[in-house]
Scaffold this motif. Structure first.
Motif, PDB file in Angstrom:
ATOM      1  N   ASP A 177       0.813  -1.214   0.000  1.00  0.00           N
ATOM      2  CA  ASP A 177       0.000   0.000   0.000  1.00  0.00           C
ATOM      3  C   ASP A 177       0.846   1.263   0.000  1.00  0.00           C
ATOM      4  O   ASP A 177       0.343   2.348   0.253  1.00  0.00           O
ATOM      5  N   ILE A 183      -5.218   3.955   9.104  1.00  0.00           N
ATOM      6  CA  ILE A 183      -5.572   2.972   8.076  1.00  0.00           C
ATOM      7  C   ILE A 183      -6.562   1.982   8.678  1.00  0.00           C
ATOM      8  O   ILE A 183      -6.437   1.586   9.839  1.00  0.00           O
ATOM      9  N   ASN A 187      -8.034  -0.030   2.961  1.00  0.00           N
ATOM     10  CA  ASN A 187      -7.995   1.428   3.102  1.00  0.00           C
ATOM     11  C   ASN A 187      -9.416   1.986   3.180  1.00  0.00           C
ATOM     12  O   ASN A 187      -9.825   2.831   2.388  1.00  0.00           O
TER      13      ASN A 187
END
Length: 916
Positions: free
Chosen positions: A311, A857, A879
């Motif tokens: 990510d 997150i 997310n």
């Protein structure tokens, strides 16, 4: 965040404290001696479920937490003793009762009870019955590991047991994907797992067990469920997400007594990375690599771009496939094959602020703001063939061949605006840079290991390894503003004197690096007594490297100028040889084991540049010591001491300048000498099955004399540097302490402390009064961190994991604090519904400036699958808060960096999984 955690605690707390009765005592043999590590299990007579279990301590003690007003059958088993059952009816008071077992039991009679026990022990092997720990929501093997006492699973899938790194993973006795714990823990389905066997003091060569110092080596063997040990099993997943996101993830496995086949495929663009660059280099093909522990360290630097992903990128696509085959032709000969292919695309976007200090101060010399976008493509292929031939208990021959091939391309766009302060006067500048780099490196490694037990007292070991690497990095930076236009320079080797003075700069740099390295070692072990072994060693390491580089300047009219200055090209050959002899004497005194030794090395190195040869020819004795105190069966202290010679490879020796980035040119030093590295390491480990407590800690102290450093000169954001030895001594002190305990069957708490201090010397340069001045600085860094985790393991109630981590760091009068609380919630209900929720919060604070950055997150998923159903449905969201970027800060003696990295957007994915 605090309100969320408080609400969850209040939700769970009513279930945490129920009325339990403590049933405790001592298990004795017929002569009233305590029995250590006997199995004790309480079966509820009404529900027929196992409500509690225990393993007796070294004093024979056990404790069972039982329900009040309930009838139980307490079962006991111990190898060599007759199995025993007693009836116990609890009321509201605690019960104390000693239990005596009778000798003369047949070992096979205890198989059924051992099978039912959650934990059982046989020699150096601990066996976990996974059904006793599963709570229903597990999907992968790593989910099972997280429930087992003494296990810790890192975020990257690496496994620790009793504080020790797991070296290899087996499934039904066969290596899974070359024994890689990450591939196994993240891909083997949890419902196929029957037992987890932890093999302590692990050595793949049975002849070497007890001879080598492998007491801390641990391997794990996964025993499959009986109905899944002779056919294909696995699952096929496919899903679609918003913004054209997708994932396809089939995993198929086949196991039979002679053959195993493992296949994994993962195609996705939602942030799941199957293998990182670190994973590719970690999977080394299973070579023993004891040659690397002979006292010499030759650092072979790879010109590798690396694989990004996860990510931390704005866009990504990952295509991965792996195949692993194992086949036993007979009890004497088995072969294995492994292949993996990965194709990735990543786009990373970073906005950064960079401050460059004046040497020997924290005053800002240059302040830069930069925007960067990098698009990278990486194709990687690795394959391995292995053969093991063991015709009898006295002979074993292993051969492994390993191939790694990469194809890499990277496009990079930078826009930089910076201000340099010259005599306190700000000067503003800017530049736009487009750069392209590519390479197709290849490496081939092979190893041959022979083990021969001549007689009960004499064992011979021959090890040979060959390493070949071929690298061809190409780099093309194109700068809209040529920074090398100083018409006043009088230095003929200054870049302004070398490159054609145009307003722009377009450079093409080619490099070709080849490495051939051959290691050979012969060990002879002679067992003087049952408690003493003499080890004699003779060996040789021989390496040869070549390095060629050249520069071209592409002018604005598209003509090409070859840079023929000797300081801007390289044609270097480097040879390294280490011939060594060693002697070690291992002996035992009661609970103590000692293995001191010394090796004698004859070093010969040679490199020739600009018709100037440079050679190192010297001899050196290098001592080492291993000592271990086995305080109890599962409690020990280990001490390691070693002195090593550290050498640099050809990348640090070449004296021609090369571009390492658009704003950095660097050169090596043909006259580099070796560094002397002295290390002390003390480890403590304790694993108590009586109360399921794990404690481990270590402290290490390392010094490096005559270290190799970079001497750097900054001019604005542009730098030149070279490599050199400093007449100094770097120091590093590191320590960790970890505690974990499972209690009352449903709870697990763990905490840790880590601290480090280091002092490293650096060399910086500055132009003062028209002359270059050098500044040598000893920089101290102090870091200490603390973490605490509390988790539950209910079968019919929601499970929660609460974690908190805080870290403090200090460097050059700057202090930083990082806090990271996190919450994980899992609830399995309605015989098939599973809800997962994961939230983490990170706060970075510069205590000196007051700057604070926060990062949040969140992820969640809902799964539904009926018991024994083939289909499983899942909705997952990554997310979930749609966080746009991640902030991080770093600080060094040269300056600081504050980076904002754009991360993947929210993906909500519907996944359908079919269980085979």
């Amino acid at each position: 965040m605090k309100k969320i955690i408080l609400f969850i605690i209040l939700l769970v707390m009513p279930f945490v404290y129920g009325q339990n009765v403590r049933f405790e005592g001592i298990v004795l043999d017929s002569e009233k001696a305590p029995l250590e590590m006997a199995n004790v299990m309480a079966v509820n007579q009404t529900s027929k479920a196992m409500d509690a279990y225990a393993i007796t301590s070294d004093k024979g003690k056990f404790v069972l937490n039982l329900k009040s007003n309930t009838s139980y059958i307490v079962k006991l088993s111990y190898i060599g003793m007759q199995n025993k059952e007693i009836s116990v009816t609890t009321k509201s008071e605690n019960i104390v009762q000693n239990i005596t077992m009778d000798s003369g039991g047949i070992e096979l009679a205890g198989v059924e009870i051992v099978r039912e026990m959650p934990v059982s022990i046989k020699g150096d092997t601990i066996v976990y019955n996974t059904d006793s720990f599963k709570t229903g929501e597990e999907r992968k093997l790593e989910d099972v590991f997280k429930k087992l006492p003494g296990f810790e699973v890192s975020s990257d899938g690496q496994i620790q047991v009793e504080g020790k790194q797991v070296r290899k993973l087996f499934v039904d006795g066969k290596p899974f994907m070359e024994g890689d714990t990450k591939l196994g823990s993240k891909n083997i389905p949890s419902d196929a797992v029957d037992k987890v066997q932890v093999m302590r003091n692990f050595n793949e060569v049975s002849q070497m067990k007890g001879i080598e110092n492998n007491n801390d080596d641990i391997a794990i063997n996964i025993k499959l469920k009986k109905e899944k040990d002779k056919f294909w099993f696995g699952d096929i997943s496919a899903g679609a997400a918003n913004d054209r996101g997708y994932i396809v993830n089939p995993k198929l496995f086949y196991y039979s007594p002679k053959t195993s086949v493992n296949t994994i495929v993962n195609l996705n663009n939602i942030g799941e990375v199957s293998l990182t660059s670190a994973d590719f280099f970690r999977i080394t093909g299973g070579a023993r690599n004891t040659i690397g522990r002979n006292g010499t360290s030759l650092n072979l630097n790879r010109n590798f771009f690396g694989l990004s992903g996860g990510d931390n990128v704005a866009k990504m696509t990952d295509k991965f496939g792996a195949l692993n085959l194992n086949h036993s032709f007979s009890k004497k000969w088995s072969v294995s094959g492994f292949g993996a292919y990965s194709s990735t695309y990543n786009q990373s976007i970073t906005n950064s602020e960079r401050g460059i200090f004046q040497p020997n101060t924290t005053q800002i010399a240059t302040l830069e703001n930069r925007k960067n976008q990098t698009d990278s493509k990486n194709i990687a292929f690795i394959s391995k063939f292995g053969s093991k031939f063991k015709p009898n208990d006295n002979f074993q021959l292993d051969y492994d061949a390993f191939l790694r091939k990469n194809g890499q391309q990277e496009d990079n766009v930078n826009q930089t605006n910076y201000t340099s302060f010259i005599n306190s006067i700000p000067i503003n500048s800017s530049n736009s840079i487009f750069s392209f780099q590519e390479q197709d490196p290849i490496s081939f490694n092979q190893s041959l290991n022979l083990f021969y037990t001549q007689n009960p007292k004499s064992t011979w070991v021959v090890e040979m390894q060959h390493q070949y690497e071929d690298e061809d990095p190409f780099y093309n930076p194109q700068l809209s503003v040529n920074p090398y236009q100083n018409s006043n320079t009088s230095n003929p080797n200054d870049p302004s004197s070398i490159f054609v003075r145009e307003s722009t700069l377009n450079i093409e740099q080619s490099r070709f690096v080849k490495t051939n390295k051959l290691d050979a070692k012969l060990d002879y072990f002679y067992q003087i007594t049952n408690k003493s072994i003499l080890n004699l060693t003779v060996g040789n390491t021989n390496a040869f490297q070549s390095y060629n580089s050249s520069l071209l300047q592409i002018l604005q009219d598209k003509s090409v100028v070859e840079i023929d200055n000797a300081l801007y090209s390289n044609q270097v050959r480097y040879s390294f040889n280490d011939a060594f002899l060693g002697v070690h004497y291992k002996f035992m005194l009661g609970k103590f084991t000692f293995n001191p030794g010394i090796s004698y090395h004859q070093y010969r190195t040679n490199n020739t540049q600009f018709n100037r040869p440079f050679q190192l020819n010297f001899n050196r004795f290098l001592p080492d010591v291993f000592a271990r105190w086995d305080m109890k069966k599962s409690e020990n202290i280990t001490y390691n001491y070693s002195v090593k010679n550290g050498f640099n490879d050809i990348n640090s020796l070449v004296e021609g300048y090369v571009f390492t980035n658009f704003n950095s040119i660097a050169r090596g030093n043909s006259g580099l000498e070796n560094s002397l590295i002295t290390s002390h390491r003390l480890n403590y480990s304790k694993y108590n099955l009586y109360n399921f407590t794990t404690i481990f800690g270590n402290i290490s102290y390392t010094t490096t004399k005559n270290p190799v450093v970079n001497g750097i000169l900054f001019q604005g954001i542009y730098s030149t540097s070279d490599r050199l030895n400093l007449d100094a001594e770097n120091e590093n002190l590191n320590s960790t302490l970890f505690y974990s305990k499972s209690f009352k069957k449903y709870y697990k708490i763990s905490g840790g402390v880590n601290a480090s201090w280091n002092r490293n010397f650096v060399l910086n340069r500055a132009i003062i009064g028209g002359a270059v001045k050098e500044f040598i600085q000893g920089i101290e860094n102090i870091n200490h961190g603390y973490n605490l985790t509390l988790g539950t393991q209910f079968k019919k109630l929601p499970n929660i994991d609460l974690g908190y981590r805080i870290n403090f760091s200090e460097q050059a009068n700057n202090a930083f604090t990082t806090q990271s609380p996190n919450v994980k919630l899992n609830y399995y209900f309605l015989e098939g519904m599973n809800i997962n929720w994961d939230y983490s919060f990170n706060r970075f604070r510069n205590e000196t400036s007051g700057l604070t950055n926060d990062f949040k997150i969140m992820a969640a998923s809902i799964n539904y699958a009926k018991k024994d159903a083939k289909l499983e449905y899942r909705i997952q969201a990554n997310n979930l808060l749609n966080t746009k970027s991640r902030l991080n800060n770093s600080f060094s003696v040269n300056g600081y960096n504050a980076n904002e990295t754009i991360i993947l957007p929210r993906f909500v994915t519907f996944v359908l999984k079919y269980n085979i």
